[in-house]
Motif scaffolding. Structure first.
Motif, PDB file in Angstrom:
ATOM      1  N   GLY A 143       0.837  -1.193  -0.196  1.00 45.29           N
ATOM      2  CA  GLY A 143       0.113  -0.143   0.082  1.00 45.29           C
ATOM      3  C   GLY A 143       0.734   1.305   0.084  1.00 45.29           C
ATOM      4  N   TRP A 144       0.104   2.535  -0.427  1.00 46.27           N
ATOM      5  CA  TRP A 144       0.940   3.537  -0.280  1.00 46.27           C
ATOM      6  C   TRP A 144       0.256   4.523   0.573  1.00 46.27           C
ATOM      7  N   LEU A 145       0.866   5.450   1.326  1.00 46.23           N
ATOM      8  CA  LEU A 145       0.289   6.270   2.113  1.00 46.23           C
ATOM      9  C   LEU A 145       0.924   7.614   1.842  1.00 46.23           C
ATOM     10  N   GLN A 146      -0.013   8.598   1.246  1.00 48.53           N
ATOM     11  CA  GLN A 146       0.644   9.841   0.891  1.00 48.53           C
ATOM     12  C   GLN A 146       0.814  10.773   2.051  1.00 48.53           C
ATOM     13  N   ILE A 147       1.964  11.117   2.649  1.00 42.26           N
ATOM     14  CA  ILE A 147       2.211  11.755   3.732  1.00 42.26           C
ATOM     15  C   ILE A 147       1.996  13.357   3.764  1.00 42.26           C
ATOM     16  N   SER A 148       2.515  13.737   2.394  1.00 38.43           N
ATOM     17  CA  SER A 148       2.537  15.270   2.061  1.00 38.43           C
ATOM     18  C   SER A 148       2.127  15.469   0.589  1.00 38.43           C
ATOM     19  N   GLN A 149       1.868  16.671   0.150  1.00 40.32           N
ATOM     20  CA  GLN A 149       1.761  16.961  -1.277  1.00 40.32           C
ATOM     21  C   GLN A 149       2.502  18.347  -1.381  1.00 40.32           C
ATOM     22  N   GLY A 150       2.953  18.376  -2.890  1.00 35.27           N
ATOM     23  CA  GLY A 150       3.718  19.625  -3.034  1.00 35.27           C
ATOM     24  C   GLY A 150       5.172  19.635  -2.559  1.00 35.27           C
ATOM     25  N   CYS A 151       5.986  20.755  -2.963  1.00 35.87           N
ATOM     26  CA  CYS A 151       7.329  20.623  -2.771  1.00 35.87           C
ATOM     27  C   CYS A 151       7.921  22.116  -2.329  1.00 35.87           C
ATOM     28  N   ASN A 152       8.564  22.354  -1.249  1.00 34.41           N
ATOM     29  CA  ASN A 152       9.039  23.699  -1.120  1.00 34.41           C
ATOM     30  C   ASN A 152      10.453  23.866  -1.704  1.00 34.41           C
ATOM     31  N   GLU A 189       3.334  -4.283   3.513  1.00 38.07           N
ATOM     32  CA  GLU A 189       4.200  -3.396   3.036  1.00 38.07           C
ATOM     33  C   GLU A 189       3.872  -1.914   2.685  1.00 38.07           C
ATOM     34  N   LEU A 190       4.013  -1.018   3.569  1.00 39.23           N
ATOM     35  CA  LEU A 190       3.532   0.283   3.304  1.00 39.23           C
ATOM     36  C   LEU A 190       4.467   1.596   2.866  1.00 39.23           C
ATOM     37  N   THR A 191       4.505   1.997   2.017  1.00 39.37           N
ATOM     38  CA  THR A 191       5.321   2.824   1.324  1.00 39.37           C
ATOM     39  C   THR A 191       4.706   4.466   1.636  1.00 39.37           C
ATOM     40  N   LEU A 192       5.627   5.100   2.252  1.00 40.44           N
ATOM     41  CA  LEU A 192       5.146   6.490   2.594  1.00 40.44           C
ATOM     42  C   LEU A 192       5.549   7.504   1.417  1.00 40.44           C
ATOM     43  N   LEU A 193       4.645   8.296   0.794  1.00 39.73           N
ATOM     44  CA  LEU A 193       4.723   8.864  -0.387  1.00 39.73           C
ATOM     45  C   LEU A 193       4.935  10.372  -0.012  1.00 39.73           C
ATOM     46  N   GLY A 194       5.764  11.165  -0.776  1.00 39.00           N
ATOM     47  CA  GLY A 194       5.723  12.458  -0.644  1.00 39.00           C
ATOM     48  C   GLY A 194       6.900  13.066  -1.528  1.00 39.00           C
ATOM     49  N   GLN A 195       6.688  14.320  -2.097  1.00 40.75           N
ATOM     50  CA  GLN A 195       7.846  15.039  -2.776  1.00 40.75           C
ATOM     51  C   GLN A 195       9.145  14.937  -2.338  1.00 40.75           C
ATOM     52  N   ASN A 198      11.250  13.549   3.812  1.00 33.11           N
ATOM     53  CA  ASN A 198      11.651  14.048   5.181  1.00 33.11           C
ATOM     54  C   ASN A 198      11.715  15.381   5.762  1.00 33.11           C
ATOM     55  N   SER A 199      11.395  16.162   4.900  1.00 36.01           N
ATOM     56  CA  SER A 199      10.922  17.543   5.397  1.00 36.01           C
ATOM     57  C   SER A 199       9.449  17.369   6.019  1.00 36.01           C
ATOM     58  N   TYR A 200       8.760  16.384   6.068  1.00 41.21           N
ATOM     59  CA  TYR A 200       7.456  16.163   6.860  1.00 41.21           C
ATOM     60  C   TYR A 200       7.525  16.832   8.079  1.00 41.21           C
ATOM     61  N   GLY A 201       6.032  17.539   8.200  1.00 36.69           N
ATOM     62  CA  GLY A 201       5.752  18.047   9.479  1.00 36.69           C
ATOM     63  C   GLY A 201       6.004  19.531   9.798  1.00 36.69           C
ATOM     64  N   PRO A 235      18.578  14.684   0.483  1.00 35.85           N
ATOM     65  CA  PRO A 235      19.811  14.780   1.315  1.00 35.85           C
ATOM     66  C   PRO A 235      20.004  15.824   2.333  1.00 35.85           C
ATOM     67  N   LYS A 236      19.280  17.142   1.968  1.00 34.70           N
ATOM     68  CA  LYS A 236      19.518  18.169   2.893  1.00 34.70           C
ATOM     69  C   LYS A 236      18.605  17.641   4.032  1.00 34.70           C
ATOM     70  N   ASP A 237      17.606  16.996   4.109  1.00 32.26           N
ATOM     71  CA  ASP A 237      16.849  16.585   5.434  1.00 32.26           C
ATOM     72  C   ASP A 237      17.135  15.303   5.741  1.00 32.26           C
ATOM     73  N   MET A 238      18.207  14.354   5.375  1.00 33.32           N
ATOM     74  CA  MET A 238      18.476  13.328   5.776  1.00 33.32           C
ATOM     75  C   MET A 238      19.211  13.430   7.148  1.00 33.32           C
ATOM     76  N   ARG A 239      18.756  13.735   8.240  1.00 35.25           N
ATOM     77  CA  ARG A 239      19.521  13.893   9.317  1.00 35.25           C
ATOM     78  C   ARG A 239      19.526  12.670  10.270  1.00 35.25           C
ATOM     79  N   GLU A 240      20.339  12.948  11.306  1.00 36.49           N
ATOM     80  CA  GLU A 240      20.673  11.493  12.473  1.00 36.49           C
ATOM     81  C   GLU A 240      19.262  10.968  12.990  1.00 36.49           C
ATOM     82  N   ASP A 241      18.412  11.821  13.056  1.00 39.12           N
ATOM     83  CA  ASP A 241      17.165  11.157  13.801  1.00 39.12           C
ATOM     84  C   ASP A 241      16.547   9.955  12.732  1.00 39.12           C
ATOM     85  N   VAL A 242      16.604  10.442  11.507  1.00 40.14           N
ATOM     86  CA  VAL A 242      16.003   9.235  10.417  1.00 40.14           C
ATOM     87  C   VAL A 242      16.980   8.165  10.295  1.00 40.14           C
ATOM     88  N   ILE A 243      18.198   8.518  10.252  1.00 41.19           N
ATOM     89  CA  ILE A 243      18.991   7.100  10.262  1.00 41.19           C
ATOM     90  C   ILE A 243      19.098   6.395  11.455  1.00 41.19           C
TER      91      ILE A 243
END
Ligand code: 5AD
Ligand code: SF4
Length: 440
Positions: A143-152, A189-195, A198-201, A235-243
């Motif tokens: 399944g897919w789960l769209q967590i956000s839309q658009g891109c800044n 298997e769930l895939t979180l989707l967004g443009q 990792n800038s989610y939220g 990559p700019k939002d791939m911080r330690e907490d995600v890893i």
């Protein structure tokens, strides 16, 4: 019963929109047909990321025109990013199109089909996420789960910010409820989707604001979701907490897609990627340290305006150094309305092609070498169906997102252990461990 035919182009976000479109059409009493000429409603969900995406679609549109001329009662609809990028112009250039709508605006298609006058209509306002539509999943267990839309982001080559608007995160409680519902329906298997997942939220109101890594934690707690993936991160939002989340959460797969785009800091700056080669390599080092077995894949563009031989050589160096498990490689394609399309120093096509060939050689050689680490090991594989080249064998994916072809008896949707015997740059080969089926 009315019949529809839908052709999808582009990314997983579009594939997901198409599943939602199918769900909605079914609830409106339409049935899907295999052949375009059997359909009363001919639909396209389009992409505009590169010029060849446009071109491929235009030839399909030619066939829709012929079918519409044969039977003017047919309805032709065009949704997605290409539609958004040409907006009302679509009706002038393609007068046989009846309805056009931007990405994610599936509910507008329903509105159009339910309206009295089926004359040319366009829907291009950016709107909130169009809610919980029933979805026709291609496979019941994914399944897919769209967590956000658009891109800044403001990547200078990319058309997406103009086609999909500003970033908007969806409410976390809503997302968890949707994950629970999908799990109850059999999704493992769930895939979180967004443009830019990792800038989610960041745009959420204070009371509900959580980080992407917190969202991953909450999804991991949903019963029945055995595997979590996400696409695409920046990559700019791939911080330690995600890893760290990858290291800690049992459901989160050992795969990180880290789009490089270029290995030259000069070009990265012109691309407005907001990281340098060094910062990118720091992320890779952090991943390798915390997650030694993690699959790393990437996206790379060759022939960006101003890319010199030296810049390109730096891209090759990074690919050599990282040793990606896989890479999507693209020839730069100028897109209307983007900054890069107006830049000096556009690279000639023969040079782009030469660089692409050189890049592919390194990508494949390194991917093959890295894949040898799996040989002789058992890997958990989620079965998807029969192998593409040899239907007597089975195809699935490992947690590292490697395609695995193997001998065995497992059925789609099962998680099995496969002993890996061989590895190429593209896929792994192996044998199912009988009696190893992982109960879910
Ligand atoms: N030309 C070539 N490739 C592009 N991409 C995005 N825009 C362009 C363009 N104008 C690539 C990037 C992105 C992937 C989805 O498509 O590598 O990560
Ligand atoms: Fe194509 Fe990008 Fe739109 Fe996806 S978001 S459909 S890749 S233009």
């Amino acid at each position: 019963m009315k019949k529809f035919h839908l052709t999808t182009f582009g990314c997983q976000m579009n594939a997901h929109d198409s599943e939602r479109m199918k769900g909605m059409l079914t609830s409106l009493g339409y049935a899907e047909v295999e052949a375009r000429d059997d359909a009363d409603l001919i639909l396209f969900n389009t992409c505009s990321i590169r010029e060849n995406a446009d071109n491929r679609f235009i030839s399909h549109l030619g066939e829709a025109k012929r079918l519409k001329t044969e039977d003017p009662g047919r309805i032709v609809g065009v949704g997605g990013c290409w539609a958004q990028s040409v907006k009302e112009e679509v009706f002038r250039r393609f007068p046989f199109v009846d309805v056009a709508f931007g990405p994610g605006q599936i509910h507008r298609l329903a509105e159009f089909l339910n309206s009295d006058s089926l004359t040319a209509q366009g829907y291009f306002e950016f709107e909130e996420f169009s809610g919980d539509l029933p979805s026709h999943r291609e496979r019941q267990f994914q399944g897919w789960l769209q967590i956000s839309q658009g891109c800044n982001c403001a990547c200078s080559y990319c058309i997406v910010p103009t086609t999909r608007g500003r970033e908007e995160s969806r409410d976390p409680d809503l997302l968890i409820a949707e994950a629970e519902r999908q799990s109850a329906e059999g999704v493992i298997e769930l895939t979180l989707l967004g443009q830019n997942v990792n800038s989610y939220g960041r745009d959420l109101p204070k009371e509900t604001r959580i980080r992407f890594s917190d969202l991953l934690r909450r999804v991991d707690q949903v019963d029945g979701i055995e595997r979590i993936r996400y696409t695409s991160p920046h990559p700019k939002d791939m911080r330690e907490d995600v890893i760290e989340a990858h290291a800690e959460l049992s459901g989160l797969c050992e795969h990180i897609h880290l789009p490089l785009q270029s290995g030259s800091s000069v070009i990265l700056k012109k691309m407005r990627r907001t990281y340098t080669r060094e910062r990118y390599m720091d992320r890779v080092a952090m991943i390798r340290e915390r997650l030694p077995d993690c699959g790393i894949t990437t996206d790379i563009i060759v022939g960006f305006p101003g890319e010199s031989d030296e810049d390109f050589a730096q891209t090759l160096e990074v690919v050599e150094e990282v040793g990606y498990d896989g890479a999507f490689t693209f020839i730069y394609s100028p897109r209307r309305g983007t900054l890069a399309a107006e830049m000096d120093g556009q690279v000639s096509h023969p040079v782009k092609k030469e660089r692409m060939a050189a890049l592919l050689e390194v990508v494949q050689r390194r991917a093959k070498a890295e894949a040898q680490r799996f040989v002789g090991r058992p890997l958990e594989v989620l079965v998807e169906g029969p192998s593409r080249n040899d239907p007597t064998r089975i195809r699935g994916r490992s947690r590292q997102n490697k395609a695995v072809n193997f001998e065995g008896t497992a059925l789609p949707g099962q998680l099995v252990e496969v002993d890996i015997t061989e590895a190429t740059s593209q896929s792994l080969t192996g044998t199912e461990r009988l009696l190893s089926r992982i109960a879910v």
